[in-house]
Every structure is written in structure tokens, then in C-alpha cells.
Scaffold this motif. Structure first.
Motif, PDB file in Angstrom:
ATOM      1  N   ALA A   1      27.877  37.724  33.898  1.00 57.84           N
ATOM      2  CA  ALA A   1      27.408  38.909  33.165  1.00 57.84           C
ATOM      3  C   ALA A   1      26.338  38.544  32.130  1.00 57.84           C
ATOM      4  O   ALA A   1      25.507  39.372  31.772  1.00 57.84           O
ATOM      5  CB  ALA A   1      28.595  39.594  32.481  1.00 57.84           C
ATOM      6  N   CYS A   2      26.349  37.306  31.662  1.00 56.15           N
ATOM      7  CA  CYS A   2      25.331  36.865  30.696  1.00 56.15           C
ATOM      8  C   CYS A   2      24.021  36.510  31.402  1.00 56.15           C
ATOM      9  O   CYS A   2      23.076  36.052  30.760  1.00 56.15           O
ATOM     10  CB  CYS A   2      25.808  35.654  29.906  1.00 56.15           C
ATOM     11  N   GLY A   3      23.985  36.668  32.703  1.00 60.72           N
ATOM     12  CA  GLY A   3      22.720  36.465  33.419  1.00 60.72           C
ATOM     13  C   GLY A   3      22.661  35.213  34.272  1.00 60.72           C
ATOM     14  O   GLY A   3      21.589  34.845  34.755  1.00 60.72           O
ATOM     15  N   LEU A   4      23.784  34.525  34.449  1.00 60.63           N
ATOM     16  CA  LEU A   4      23.749  33.330  35.299  1.00 60.63           C
ATOM     17  C   LEU A   4      24.016  33.744  36.742  1.00 60.63           C
ATOM     18  O   LEU A   4      25.159  34.047  37.101  1.00 60.63           O
ATOM     19  CB  LEU A   4      24.789  32.309  34.833  1.00 60.63           C
ATOM     20  N   ASP A   5      22.975  33.776  37.523  1.00 62.27           N
ATOM     21  CA  ASP A   5      23.083  34.174  38.925  1.00 62.27           C
ATOM     22  C   ASP A   5      23.728  33.021  39.713  1.00 62.27           C
ATOM     23  O   ASP A   5      23.182  31.914  39.748  1.00 62.27           O
ATOM     24  CB  ASP A   5      21.661  34.480  39.429  1.00 62.27           C
ATOM     25  N   PRO A   6      24.886  33.269  40.339  1.00 59.04           N
ATOM     26  CA  PRO A   6      25.581  32.168  41.033  1.00 59.04           C
ATOM     27  C   PRO A   6      24.801  31.596  42.221  1.00 59.04           C
ATOM     28  O   PRO A   6      25.116  30.506  42.693  1.00 59.04           O
ATOM     29  CB  PRO A   6      26.885  32.798  41.524  1.00 59.04           C
ATOM     30  N   GLU A   7      23.793  32.331  42.678  1.00 58.53           N
ATOM     31  CA  GLU A   7      22.976  31.768  43.762  1.00 58.53           C
ATOM     32  C   GLU A   7      21.977  30.757  43.206  1.00 58.53           C
ATOM     33  O   GLU A   7      21.503  29.885  43.913  1.00 58.53           O
ATOM     34  CB  GLU A   7      22.231  32.878  44.514  1.00 58.53           C
ATOM     35  N   LYS A   8      21.640  30.921  41.943  1.00 57.95           N
ATOM     36  CA  LYS A   8      20.616  30.032  41.353  1.00 57.95           C
ATOM     37  C   LYS A   8      21.201  28.979  40.428  1.00 57.95           C
ATOM     38  O   LYS A   8      20.503  28.059  40.000  1.00 57.95           O
ATOM     39  CB  LYS A   8      19.613  30.881  40.573  1.00 57.95           C
TER      40      LYS A   8
ATOM     41  N   LEU B   1      34.796  36.523  42.780  1.00 59.07           N
ATOM     42  CA  LEU B   1      34.845  35.409  41.830  1.00 59.07           C
ATOM     43  C   LEU B   1      35.377  34.144  42.500  1.00 59.07           C
ATOM     44  O   LEU B   1      34.875  33.046  42.272  1.00 59.07           O
ATOM     45  CB  LEU B   1      35.705  35.789  40.615  1.00 59.07           C
ATOM     46  N   ARG B   2      36.359  34.343  43.359  1.00 58.41           N
ATOM     47  CA  ARG B   2      36.920  33.201  44.085  1.00 58.41           C
ATOM     48  C   ARG B   2      35.837  32.547  44.957  1.00 58.41           C
ATOM     49  O   ARG B   2      35.732  31.318  45.028  1.00 58.41           O
ATOM     50  CB  ARG B   2      38.079  33.707  44.949  1.00 58.41           C
ATOM     51  N   GLY B   3      35.025  33.391  45.586  1.00 63.96           N
ATOM     52  CA  GLY B   3      33.918  32.889  46.412  1.00 63.96           C
ATOM     53  C   GLY B   3      32.928  32.101  45.551  1.00 63.96           C
ATOM     54  O   GLY B   3      32.448  31.035  45.945  1.00 63.96           O
ATOM     55  N   VAL B   4      32.646  32.611  44.351  1.00 61.55           N
ATOM     56  CA  VAL B   4      31.676  31.934  43.478  1.00 61.55           C
ATOM     57  C   VAL B   4      32.195  30.562  43.053  1.00 61.55           C
ATOM     58  O   VAL B   4      31.490  29.554  43.147  1.00 61.55           O
ATOM     59  CB  VAL B   4      31.356  32.789  42.218  1.00 61.55           C
ATOM     60  N   TYR B   5      33.462  30.499  42.617  1.00 60.92           N
ATOM     61  CA  TYR B   5      33.906  29.178  42.149  1.00 60.92           C
ATOM     62  C   TYR B   5      34.188  28.216  43.294  1.00 60.92           C
ATOM     63  O   TYR B   5      34.141  26.997  43.111  1.00 60.92           O
ATOM     64  CB  TYR B   5      35.012  29.259  41.079  1.00 60.92           C
ATOM     65  N   THR B   6      34.436  28.762  44.485  1.00 62.77           N
ATOM     66  CA  THR B   6      34.622  27.868  45.635  1.00 62.77           C
ATOM     67  C   THR B   6      33.274  27.230  46.006  1.00 62.77           C
ATOM     68  O   THR B   6      33.151  26.003  46.143  1.00 62.77           O
ATOM     69  CB  THR B   6      35.158  28.669  46.847  1.00 62.77           C
ATOM     70  N   GLN B   7      32.277  28.086  46.117  1.00 58.17           N
ATOM     71  CA  GLN B   7      30.943  27.584  46.455  1.00 58.17           C
ATOM     72  C   GLN B   7      30.439  26.635  45.365  1.00 58.17           C
ATOM     73  O   GLN B   7      29.832  25.592  45.637  1.00 58.17           O
ATOM     74  CB  GLN B   7      30.008  28.792  46.595  1.00 58.17           C
ATOM     75  N   GLY B   8      30.716  26.988  44.104  1.00 57.60           N
ATOM     76  CA  GLY B   8      30.289  26.155  42.975  1.00 57.60           C
ATOM     77  C   GLY B   8      30.911  24.772  43.052  1.00 57.60           C
ATOM     78  O   GLY B   8      30.233  23.753  42.874  1.00 57.60           O
TER      79      GLY B   8
END
Ligand code: TYM
Length: 340
Positions: free
Chosen positions: A76-83, A307-314
């Protein structure tokens, strides 16, 4: 995300926040605000430092909740999980492994001098555990695993960043070039936001009245600013004088950080208006800055699968970078290569 070749062309940024409390205005202005907008120029890694947070006793259900809600707030602070690579520290086991190794290259005297250790052991006298003491070696591991060039943090983390540099140099001197020697990246304004109640201590979650949380309602934020300590002088004039008027200076830093105005511009804006109007204006500016972040966090938080997808990919991306460094370190120090 770019392929490996272009990743290496960019300099690397890395930072983390402990999910030991909800994110507050100090975390936002000192750190997260400066993370967004960097992803075009840098390869960025940001994580929830859950391994660090257990140096102080945590409620397990709360820790789990906050780790995920912190991720929603990062986005939400602007950190795009793709970038940006966004991950949970404990999902990348290389942190704990390199942390152990770096413990063996960090001196007792160095760790004893850390102000965060001194502060936290004073506040948690019943639980001065080994992890609290060796915390900086784990933080060095976080940074050095990714060969980070820059570490965007608030002023209070500068000492840990300097120790990280010393550890990296020490290791490189013994074994040859292994780690990039990183630099702290500290904002000019907002690097040390003070408590609204006690403007001589830094804003921190352990002092909820003096602390504005990102998820606070507009009413709560307005109330906290209304009660903010200004100064006991009779001048009643908005002037930047941190030694004489720490409360006013802190409010000016907050206002400057959220509006982009200089201290001189702020002094002109409030000339002849007194502290009451000034505190109201700072509160409103903070409310408007945090409103979209709070609303977007709530929206994202409702989608647990996303969110689960984001932290898994991360974690996958982070692990592949971390593994490369750890393999190099194991080889340098003489561990037998794993046959499987
Ligand atoms: P932590 O979790 O205490 O704080 C997270 C970030 O917020 C900044 N900060 C502030 N900035 C301005 N004013 C304040 N009052 C204020 N309070 C906190 C901190 O400087 C920090 O940037 N050890 C770190 C977490 C960490 C880390 C890392 C950071 C673990 N591994 C690797 C960078 C790289 C910490 O305790 O931050």
C-alpha cells in the motif's frame, strides 16, 4: 522481474522492519516512504524481519498477523511486488545460516557497544537473551547475503550498518573479496521522528500515546497531534530550534517530510499563528498522507491468497540470490561441498 543479467547491472537496495508492532509514522518517514520509487533504478529487496523480532518475546498469533499485515502495508505504501522482492525473513533459511557464521566474525566488544542492545536490555531486563546480543550479526547477514549496495534506514540503524561494513571488510580481508561493503541510505528529513509525548525520545511502538500508527483512524491521529507536546516557552512561535524547542522541531520535521516544504517555508506559513493552528495543520497533513495507505492496506489485507502469492514469490527470488552468496561463503571458510 528482470532476468539475472539485468539484475546484476543495477545496484542493490535492501531493508527490513521487525513485525514486532504495527508500522508507525517513524517507520514510514524514516524508511518505507523512501523505498518506493527506487525500483526503477535499483534491484530492491524488502522483508519482514521476523527472526529479529523474537529477540523480544512475541505473542505467536499476533506475530503471524503482523507479518502479513506489514506486507500489505508495504504494498500500500507503493512497493509493487512485481518490481520489488518482498518476503518474510524466516522463509529464507540462509539468513539464519549466514547469521551464525557472521557471529564468529563479530567481536564481543563490538556487540556490547550497540545502543539498540543497551536500550532493549534496559527495557527487557528479565529477558536479555543471546539473540538480543547477537542481533547485529544477523542484520549483517541480511544485508551481505544480497550483496546490497545501499541500506535505506532511519538514523537509529546507522550504527548497525557501520558494524555490517566492519564485518564485511574483516571477512573480505581474511578470505578475499566475498561481500559487497554496503552503505546506509538515510533520508535528510524524517530520519529520526520523535515521540509526540516525549519529543526527546524516538517515536516507538512501546509508547503508543506518542506514536502514530499507519493504521490509526483519522480521529485518533487528530487526537494524538492535538495532545502533542510543543514547548514550555512562552514564545508560541513556530521556529526550527531542535535544542531549545524539540517538540516544535519534531512537528516541523514531520510536516516537512509529508509536504516537502522546507523549514523556512513552514516558519513563514505559520508566522503569527501559534502552536494550536500548527499542530492541527500537521495532524491534517499526516491524516491525508496516511489515508490512502490505510485504505489500500485494508483492501489488500482482505485478499489473503494474493498476499500468500506475493510472499511465496518473494521468498523464491530472495532464496536464489541468498543461496549464491552462502555457497561462496561456505567454500571460502572451508566447509565440504554438499554432495546432494
Ligand atoms: P525497526 O524495525 O526498529 O525499524 C524499521 C525502520 O524504521 C526506522 N525507524 C525510524 N525512523 C525514523 N524515526 C523513528 N522514530 C524510527 N523508528 C524506526 C528504522 O531506522 C528502520 O529503518 N534492525 C532493524 C530491522 C532490520 C534491518 C535489517 C534493517 C533487520 N535486518 C537489514 C535494514 C537491513 C530494526 O530494528 O528496525
Amino acid at each position: 522481474m528482470e532476468n539475472t543479467a539485468s539484475v546484476h547491472a543495477k545496484k542493490i537496495m535492501l531493508s527490513g522492519i521487525q513485525p514486532s508492532g504495527d508500522l508507525h509514522l517513524g517507520n514510514y518517514l524514516g524508511a518505507v516512504k523512501n523505498w518506493s520509487g527506487l525500483a526503477e533504478e535499483f534491484d530492491c529487496f524488502y522483508f519482514m524481519a521476523d527472526l529479529h523480532s523474537i529477540t523480544v518475546r512475541q505473542n505467536p498469533a499476533e506475530l503471524r498477523r503482523r507479518s502479513v499485515s506489514q506486507l500489505a502495508q508495504y504494498i500500500a505504501c507503493g512497493l509493487d511486488p512485481e518490481k520489488n522482492t518482498l518476503f518474510i525473513q524466516s522463509h529464507v533459511h540462509e539468513h539464519a545460516e549466514l547469521g551464525w557464521i557472521l557471529n564468529c566474525y563479530t567481536m564481543f566488544g563490538e556487540l556490547s557497544r550497540m545502543t539498540q542492545f543497551k536500550d532493549k536490555s534496559a527495557k527487557n531486563a528479565e529477558n536479555i537473551n543471546g539473540g538480543l546480543f547477537t542481533y547485529p550479526s544477523l542484520m549483517a547477514a541480511d544485508i551481505l547475503l544480497y550483496q546490497a549496495d545501499f541500506v535505506p534506514v532511519g538514523q537509529d540503524q546507522k550504527q548497525h550498518c557501520e558494524l555490517t561494513r566492519d564485518i564485511a571488510l574483516r571477512f573480505n580481508n581474511i578470505y578475499g573479496e566475498t561481500f559487497k561493503v554496503p552503505e546506509p541510505y538515510i533520508p535528510k528529513v524524517g530520519a529520526r521522528i520523535m515521540s509526540l509525548g516525549t519529543p526527546t525520545s524516538k517515536m516507538s511502538k512501546s509508547d503508543p500515546q506518542g506514536c502514530v500508527f499507519i493504521m490509526d483512524s483519522p480521529e485518533e491521529i487528530a487526537r494524538k497531534f492535538k495532545r502533542a507536546v510543543t514547548d514550555s516557552d512562552t514564545e508560541n512561535c513556530v521556529r526550527y530550534a531542535p535544542e531549545e524547542k524539540p517538540g516544535v522541531a519534531n512537528l516541523m520535521s514531520i510536516y516537512s517530510s509529508v509536504t516537502g516544504r522546507s523549514f523556512a517555508e513552514i516558519e513563514n506559513e505559520f508566522a503569527g499563528q501559534g502552536y494550536g493552528a500548527f499542530k492541527r495543520a500537521v495532524g491534517e497533513a499526516v491524516i491525508e498522507t496516511l489515508r490512502p495507505i490505510r485504505e489500500e492496506s485494508q483492501r489488500i489485507l482482505a485478499d489473503k491468497e494474493y498476499l500468500r502469492g506475493v510472499y511465496t514469490q518473494g521468498a523464491e527470488r530472495a532464496s536464489s540470490a541468498a543461496r549464491r552468496t552462502l555457497r561462496k561463503v561456505y567454500k571460502r571458510i572451508g566447509f565440504v561441498e554438499k554432495p546432494f
